[in-house]
Write an enzyme that holds these catalytic residues in place. Structure first.
Site, PDB file in Angstrom:
ATOM      1  N   LYS A  97       0.889  -1.168   0.000  1.00  0.00           N
ATOM      2  CA  LYS A  97       0.000   0.000   0.000  1.00  0.00           C
ATOM      3  C   LYS A  97       0.918   1.205   0.000  1.00  0.00           C
ATOM      4  CE  LYS A  97      -1.990   2.939   2.143  1.00  0.00           C
ATOM      5  NZ  LYS A  97      -1.722   4.396   1.928  1.00  0.00           N
TER       6      LYS A  97
ATOM      7  N   GLU B  35       7.702  -0.188  12.553  1.00  0.00           N
ATOM      8  CA  GLU B  35       8.800   0.794  12.642  1.00  0.00           C
ATOM      9  C   GLU B  35       8.133   2.147  12.813  1.00  0.00           C
ATOM     10  OE1 GLU B  35      11.939  -0.043  12.670  1.00  0.00           O
ATOM     11  OE2 GLU B  35      11.830  -2.104  11.981  1.00  0.00           O
TER      12      GLU B  35
ATOM     13  N   CYS C 121      12.194   9.664  11.076  1.00  0.00           N
ATOM     14  CA  CYS C 121      11.894   9.055  12.368  1.00  0.00           C
ATOM     15  C   CYS C 121      13.101   9.192  13.289  1.00  0.00           C
ATOM     16  CB  CYS C 121      11.540   7.593  12.181  1.00  0.00           C
ATOM     17  SG  CYS C 121      12.773   6.687  11.235  1.00  0.00           S
TER      18      CYS C 121
ATOM     19  N   GLU D 187       6.181  13.797  18.691  1.00  0.00           N
ATOM     20  CA  GLU D 187       6.977  13.882  17.466  1.00  0.00           C
ATOM     21  C   GLU D 187       6.315  14.894  16.527  1.00  0.00           C
ATOM     22  OE1 GLU D 187       6.579  10.615  14.722  1.00  0.00           O
ATOM     23  OE2 GLU D 187       8.729  10.600  14.355  1.00  0.00           O
TER      24      GLU D 187
HETATM   25  P1  NAD Z   1       1.059   7.515   9.094  1.00  0.00           P
HETATM   26  O1  NAD Z   1       1.061   6.531  10.198  1.00  0.00           O
HETATM   27  O2  NAD Z   1      -0.006   8.553   9.083  1.00  0.00           O
HETATM   28  O3  NAD Z   1       0.956   6.771   7.670  1.00  0.00           O
HETATM   29  C1  NAD Z   1       1.876   5.796   7.260  1.00  0.00           C
HETATM   30  C2  NAD Z   1       1.185   4.854   6.289  1.00  0.00           C
HETATM   31  O4  NAD Z   1       0.137   4.184   6.969  1.00  0.00           O
HETATM   32  C3  NAD Z   1       0.531   5.528   5.087  1.00  0.00           C
HETATM   33  O5  NAD Z   1       0.716   4.736   3.946  1.00  0.00           O
HETATM   34  C4  NAD Z   1      -0.933   5.567   5.471  1.00  0.00           C
HETATM   35  O6  NAD Z   1      -1.785   5.565   4.364  1.00  0.00           O
HETATM   36  C5  NAD Z   1      -1.074   4.278   6.239  1.00  0.00           C
HETATM   37  N1  NAD Z   1      -2.192   4.236   7.185  1.00  0.00           N
HETATM   38  C6  NAD Z   1      -2.755   5.267   7.855  1.00  0.00           C
HETATM   39  N2  NAD Z   1      -3.785   4.829   8.625  1.00  0.00           N
HETATM   40  C7  NAD Z   1      -3.855   3.485   8.446  1.00  0.00           C
HETATM   41  C8  NAD Z   1      -4.684   2.463   8.983  1.00  0.00           C
HETATM   42  N3  NAD Z   1      -5.654   2.728   9.848  1.00  0.00           N
HETATM   43  N4  NAD Z   1      -4.455   1.192   8.603  1.00  0.00           N
HETATM   44  C9  NAD Z   1      -3.463   0.894   7.745  1.00  0.00           C
HETATM   45  N5  NAD Z   1      -2.659   1.830   7.183  1.00  0.00           N
HETATM   46  C10 NAD Z   1      -2.837   3.111   7.545  1.00  0.00           C
HETATM   47  O7  NAD Z   1       2.502   8.163   9.112  1.00  0.00           O
HETATM   48  P2  NAD Z   1       3.070   9.382   8.246  1.00  0.00           P
HETATM   49  O8  NAD Z   1       2.661  10.654   8.882  1.00  0.00           O
HETATM   50  O9  NAD Z   1       2.764   9.171   6.817  1.00  0.00           O
HETATM   51  O10 NAD Z   1       4.637   9.143   8.440  1.00  0.00           O
HETATM   52  C11 NAD Z   1       5.354   9.704   9.470  1.00  0.00           C
HETATM   53  C12 NAD Z   1       5.576   8.735  10.601  1.00  0.00           C
HETATM   54  O11 NAD Z   1       6.332   7.624  10.156  1.00  0.00           O
HETATM   55  C13 NAD Z   1       6.375   9.347  11.722  1.00  0.00           C
HETATM   56  O12 NAD Z   1       5.835   8.976  12.955  1.00  0.00           O
HETATM   57  C14 NAD Z   1       7.752   8.750  11.543  1.00  0.00           C
HETATM   58  O13 NAD Z   1       8.543   8.736  12.688  1.00  0.00           O
HETATM   59  C15 NAD Z   1       7.395   7.387  11.072  1.00  0.00           C
HETATM   60  N6  NAD Z   1       8.541   6.748  10.397  1.00  0.00           N
HETATM   61  C16 NAD Z   1       9.194   5.729  11.054  1.00  0.00           C
HETATM   62  C17 NAD Z   1      10.327   5.127  10.485  1.00  0.00           C
HETATM   63  C18 NAD Z   1      11.044   4.015  11.186  1.00  0.00           C
HETATM   64  O14 NAD Z   1      11.787   3.277  10.531  1.00  0.00           O
HETATM   65  N7  NAD Z   1      10.890   3.844  12.503  1.00  0.00           N
HETATM   66  C19 NAD Z   1      10.784   5.577   9.240  1.00  0.00           C
HETATM   67  C20 NAD Z   1      10.098   6.610   8.606  1.00  0.00           C
HETATM   68  C21 NAD Z   1       8.978   7.187   9.201  1.00  0.00           C
END
Ligand code: NAD
Length: 486
Positions: free
Chosen positions: A175, A250, A284, A383
């Site tokens: 996705k 993650e 992150c 964050e």
């Molecule tokens: P997000 O959680 O809003 O979205 C991430 C993904 O999840 C998107 O593809 C989104 O469409 C999907 N998603 C959202 N709601 C969902 C649900 N209910 N069920 C299934 N999928 C769903 O995050 P974001 O704002 O796009 O990204 C930023 C976040 O990602 C920050 O918290 C950052 O720290 C984290 N991040 C972590 C790492 C790591 O390796 N630890 C790396 C990069 C980013």
């Protein structure tokens, strides 16, 4: 209803969503519509999972070496098409062409590591308590892997999950991130060009609560690997937990960057700036809590402010960082800064949208340094995922370590010191998945296991060979020999 420019990729073909619905991908550079994207729902996810399920046995039956050879071809295609990849990454994320090219090269490097794993995929052989018995473990794929990624490093995020999932023999439904669907679509195209069998790698675009949630709920998805926010990760764990599907999470970070009184201040400033502001703080791993010993705080603060004021915001190669990914993120980040301001914190630099010239049309934020926020202020724990760092002053090592650990998160942590005792005590005692001495809060190399403790994840590690544990199951095998048949 408008037809989509960016289509799902299912069974080797490009398809609109079944409903025909689309959503708009907005450019963070100018706020204009960049593309119309297939808005998938549970029907499209069901199609993709069914296709992946059918493709799985054939792919899993190939020897790992042969899967690795196909993935090597994919790496070569990625290298050949690096400029094109970087152009899409830059258009969708607003980062500079130079940064996008670096990311595309990094994604191929990660692919290379996992393609090579096709020649290893080690289990182990060991001894047994019974005579004439051989005991060993073998790795087996899980089935359909559901991969869900964010937009911050678009091509790296896709590669990070797709390569280990595929080399282990799983079929994949990815996705894509709402804000970077074109990058995922290009990866699908490259997988096709490399000769990955149809149905082994599929992409559905759509919103998290629609397409993402449907993927998590699908009973035939055996492993879900998610990178994103802690709130969504928690929900995914809950839903997938009902059917005991394997989940790798993650998640977020609020990472401490400690500057001791014996630090090389020039280096500490250089790394603090990179840690806080590279990729507009949308990492992150970003160093968003800068914790400084009181005896060097004034000197460090004034040098840090000076360096921060020199940063150039924009999407050209000579700029230091670009926009944040969308309007919602920009508003949330600026809201967080306002909360800090209202609680009496000083905004040393930035704190506003960057609006000079063309930047006014995009989602650019000035590099923002917030001076001294109460450790228990919500923004000290939240964050922001933007170009914002907060400074804290501490009396010495013990207080620095306590403050570093005073967080719901535990992803990365860095200390600047020339004292070996401090360095070792910090890396051993800090609650983080990654600890760095005299550098920046940067994430992993392809062969290293990245991941967090506390609310930064659920304990899994990707990439590195540890990612193979996410995407495969170990099977114990006992072979009993019978001397009478010799
Ligand atoms: P997000 O959680 O809003 O979205 C991430 C993904 O999840 C998107 O593809 C989104 O469409 C999907 N998603 C959202 N709601 C969902 C649900 N209910 N069920 C299934 N999928 C769903 O995050 P974001 O704002 O796009 O990204 C930023 C976040 O990602 C920050 O918290 C950052 O720290 C984290 N991040 C972590 C790492 C790591 O390796 N630890 C790396 C990069 C980013």
């Amino acid at each position: 209803m408008n037809s989509a420019d960016t289509l799902n990729y299912i069974e080797g073909t490009l398809r609109p969503s079944r409903s025909g619905e689309t959503f708009e991908k907005i450019s963070p550079v100018n706020g204009q519509v960049l593309s119309r994207v297939a808005r998938s729902n549970a029907d499209d996810v069901r199609d993709a999972v069914a296709v992946a399920r059918r493709a799985f046995p054939g792919w899993a039956a190939l020897p790992g070496v042969q899967r690795g050879q196909t993935l090597h071809r994919l790496v070569r295609v990625m290298q050949d098409r690096q400029a094109e990849t970087a152009a899409i990454v830059a258009a969708e994320s607003g980062k500079s062409a130079k940064d996008a090219a670096g990311e595309a090269a990094g994604a191929a490097a990660l692919g290379l590591f996992f393609a090579g794993e096709g020649q290893r995929l080690y289990g182990r052989t060991t001894t047994s308590s019974v005579a004439n018995r051989r005991a060993m473990t073998i790795r087996q794929p899980i089935g359909v892997a559901g991969l869900i990624v964010p937009a911050n490093t678009p091509i790296a995020n896709v590669a990070w999950k797709a390569f280990p999932a595929l080399v282990c023999g799983n079929a994949v439904v990815l996705k894509s991130a709402e804000d970077t669907p074109g990058t995922a679509a290009l990866f699908a195209e490259m997988s096709h060009q490399a000769g990955l069998p149809e149905g082994v790698f599929n992409v559905v675009h759509g919103l998290g609560r629609e397409a993402g949630a449907a993927l998590v709920e699908h009973p035939d998805v055996g492993v879900i690997s998610f990178t994103g926010s802690t709130a969504v990760g928690r929900e995914i764990q809950r839903v997938a937990g009902v059917r005991l599907a394997r989940v790798s999470l993650e998640l977020g970070g609020k990472n401490p960057f400690v500057v001791c009184d014996d630090a090389d201040l020039d280096e500490a400033v250089r790394w603090a700036v990179l840690s806080a502001f590279s990729n507009a703080g949308q990492r992150c791993a970003s160093g968003s809590r800068i914790i400084v010993f009181a005896s060097v705080a004034d000197e460090f603060r004034s040098r840090l402010v000076e360096a921060t004021l020199k940063l150039r915001v924009g999407s050209a190669d000579q700029d230091d960082f670009g926009p944040v990914i969308n309007q919602r993120q920009m508003d949330a980040i600026l809201h967080g800064v306002d909360e800090a301001r209202q609680s009496g914190a000083r905004i040393l630099t930035g704190g506003r949208r960057a609006k000079s010239g063309q930047l006014a049309h995009g989602f650019y934020i000035e590099p923002t340094l917030v001076d001294t926020l109460a450790a228990d202020h919500p923004v000290s724990h939240q964050e922001l995922f933007g170009p914002v760092a907060t400074l804290y002053t501490v009396s010495g090592f013990a207080e620095a370590l306590a403050m570093a650990n005073d967080s719901p998160y535990g992803l990365t942590a860095c200390i600047h010191t020339r004292n070996l005792d401090r360095a070792l005590a910090f890396v051993e005692r800090v609650e983080a998945g990654v600890a760095i001495v005299n550098g920046g809060t940067f994430g992993s190399e392809p062969h290293m296991p990245f991941g967090g403790v506390k609310q930064s994840g659920n304990g899994t590690r990707e990439p590195g060979t540890e990612a193979l544990d996410v995407y495969s199951s170990l099977k114990d095998v006992y072979l009993n020999l019978d001397d009478r048949r010799l």
